[in-house]
Design an enzyme around this catalytic site. Structure first.
Site, short mmCIF file in Angstrom:
data_model
loop_
_atom_site.label_atom_id
_atom_site.label_comp_id
_atom_site.label_asym_id
_atom_site.label_seq_id
_atom_site.Cartn_x
_atom_site.Cartn_y
_atom_site.Cartn_z
N PRO A 243 -1.27 3.73 2.83
CA PRO A 243 -0.15 4.51 2.28
C PRO A 243 1.20 3.93 2.69
O PRO A 243 1.35 3.37 3.78
CB PRO A 243 -0.38 5.90 2.88
CG PRO A 243 -1.11 5.63 4.16
CD PRO A 243 -1.98 4.45 3.89
N HIS A 244 2.16 4.05 1.79
CA HIS A 244 3.54 3.68 2.07
C HIS A 244 3.67 2.21 2.50
O HIS A 244 4.48 1.88 3.36
CB HIS A 244 4.13 4.59 3.17
CG HIS A 244 3.79 6.03 2.99
ND1 HIS A 244 4.13 6.74 1.84
CD2 HIS A 244 3.11 6.89 3.78
CE1 HIS A 244 3.69 7.99 1.96
NE2 HIS A 244 3.07 8.10 3.12
N ARG A 245 2.86 1.34 1.92
CA ARG A 245 2.84 -0.09 2.24
C ARG A 245 2.35 -0.37 3.66
O ARG A 245 2.46 -1.50 4.15
CB ARG A 245 4.22 -0.74 2.07
CG ARG A 245 4.68 -0.88 0.62
CD ARG A 245 5.90 -1.79 0.53
NE ARG A 245 5.54 -3.19 0.73
CZ ARG A 245 5.78 -3.87 1.83
NH1 ARG A 245 6.35 -3.30 2.89
NH2 ARG A 245 5.44 -5.14 1.91
N LEU A 246 1.80 0.60 4.34
CA LEU A 246 1.26 0.37 5.67
C LEU A 246 -0.20 -0.06 5.55
O LEU A 246 -1.14 0.64 5.96
CB LEU A 246 1.39 1.64 6.52
CG LEU A 246 2.83 2.10 6.75
CD1 LEU A 246 2.86 3.37 7.59
CD2 LEU A 246 3.65 1.00 7.42
N HIS A 247 -0.38 -1.24 4.94
CA HIS A 247 -1.73 -1.75 4.68
C HIS A 247 -2.41 -2.17 5.98
O HIS A 247 -1.76 -2.49 6.98
CB HIS A 247 -1.66 -2.94 3.74
CG HIS A 247 -0.83 -2.71 2.52
ND1 HIS A 247 -1.00 -1.62 1.70
CD2 HIS A 247 0.21 -3.43 1.99
CE1 HIS A 247 -0.13 -1.66 0.71
NE2 HIS A 247 0.62 -2.75 0.87
#
Length: 266
Positions: A243-247
């Site tokens: 989520p939210h580019r927190l890969h």
């Protein structure tokens, strides 16, 4: 941090498990002397410039239904065992040709090319694929064996990135794969010239029909220019969308006879 869009009949056993399918999606090469080629190249006139205004919001196509997470404790200490887990997941998900992988090669001068090929086997020794040895990819590998592979399992919001060295495999492995292919596909390997400019598709189709008639119901031999490569990994990265580019990203790096695992920032 964003999503990267990135093989004589012999019966000797093969160490790597084989996966049905084969072939590749690439035709590219400079002109060369060949009866297939016409005397000149067709020139296409430049069209007047069009309005470059973007009318669709491409960014809105991004989906945010992240399907899971990846933590260090989830990973196998063996990257090939971890790859098998994810490959099995992709197969069970019903992804079309989960063994399709992007293969990036480069010339010594740094000219890069990218195409899709099919993984035909994998194991502790690496990742196996087969191709025409007169293709662009094979010629570049002969000059520069450093390659990259990408398995883009978008439906699972996962990707696996492999960096390593490609080496030719033995004829026993080439034969095992070649003779497992349907007759039409074996005949098609005799239709040259891969990666070179041709005058018209009808020439390919005519040559294909000629090969079907030539071989009839008899055995179809392996062309001298047909072979395979195994990519021995140096690093293998597993990427899971978050989520939210927190890969979640973890890279296995070869360390002597073993591997180290390290997390990467998105």
């Amino acid at each position: 941090g964003s999503l990267v869009t990135a093989f004589c009949l012999l019966t000797a056993p093969v160490t790597a498990p084989f996966i049905p399918g084969g072939g590749e999606l690439s035709l590219r090469r400079s002109r060369a002397a060949s009866p297939w080629l016409s005397g000149s190249t067709r020139r296409i006139p430049m069209a007047p410039p069009e309005d470059q205004t973007v009318t669709d919001d491409i960014g809105s196509l991004r989906r945010h239904d992240e399907r899971g997470q990846l933590r260090l404790g989830d990973l196998s200490p063996d990257p090939m065992a971890q790859f098998k887990r994810w490959f099995d997941d992709a197969s069970e998900e019903g992804i079309l040709e989960p063994n399709a992988m992007s293969l990036a090669t480069a010339s010594p001068a740094g000219d890069t090319t990218l195409r899709t090929v099919l993984l035909k086997g994998y194991g502790e020794e690496g990742f196996l694929f087969f191709t025409n040895l007169e293709s662009t990819k094979a010629k570049q590998i002969a000059e520069n064996p450093h390659v990259s592979l990408l398995f883009p399992w978008i439906a699972l919001q996962r990707q696996v990135i492999v960096n390593g060295t490609a080496t030719r495999v033995a004829l026993t492995e080439v034969a095992r794969d070649f003779f497992s292919r349907p007759r039409e596909r074996r005949s098609a390997t005799w239709v040259p010239p891969q990666s070179r400019i041709i005058d018209a598709r009808r020439l390919l189709e005519a040559k294909f029909e000629e090969m079907l008639r030539k071989f009839g119901e008899g055995e179809i031999p392996i062309p001298s220019y047909w072979g395979g490569f195994r990519v021995t990994p140096r690093t293998i990265e597993f990427w899971q969308a978050g989520p939210h580019r927190l890969h979640d990203r973890f890279v296995y790096s070869r360390d002597g006879a073993g591997w180290t695992i390290a997390p990467l920032a998105p």
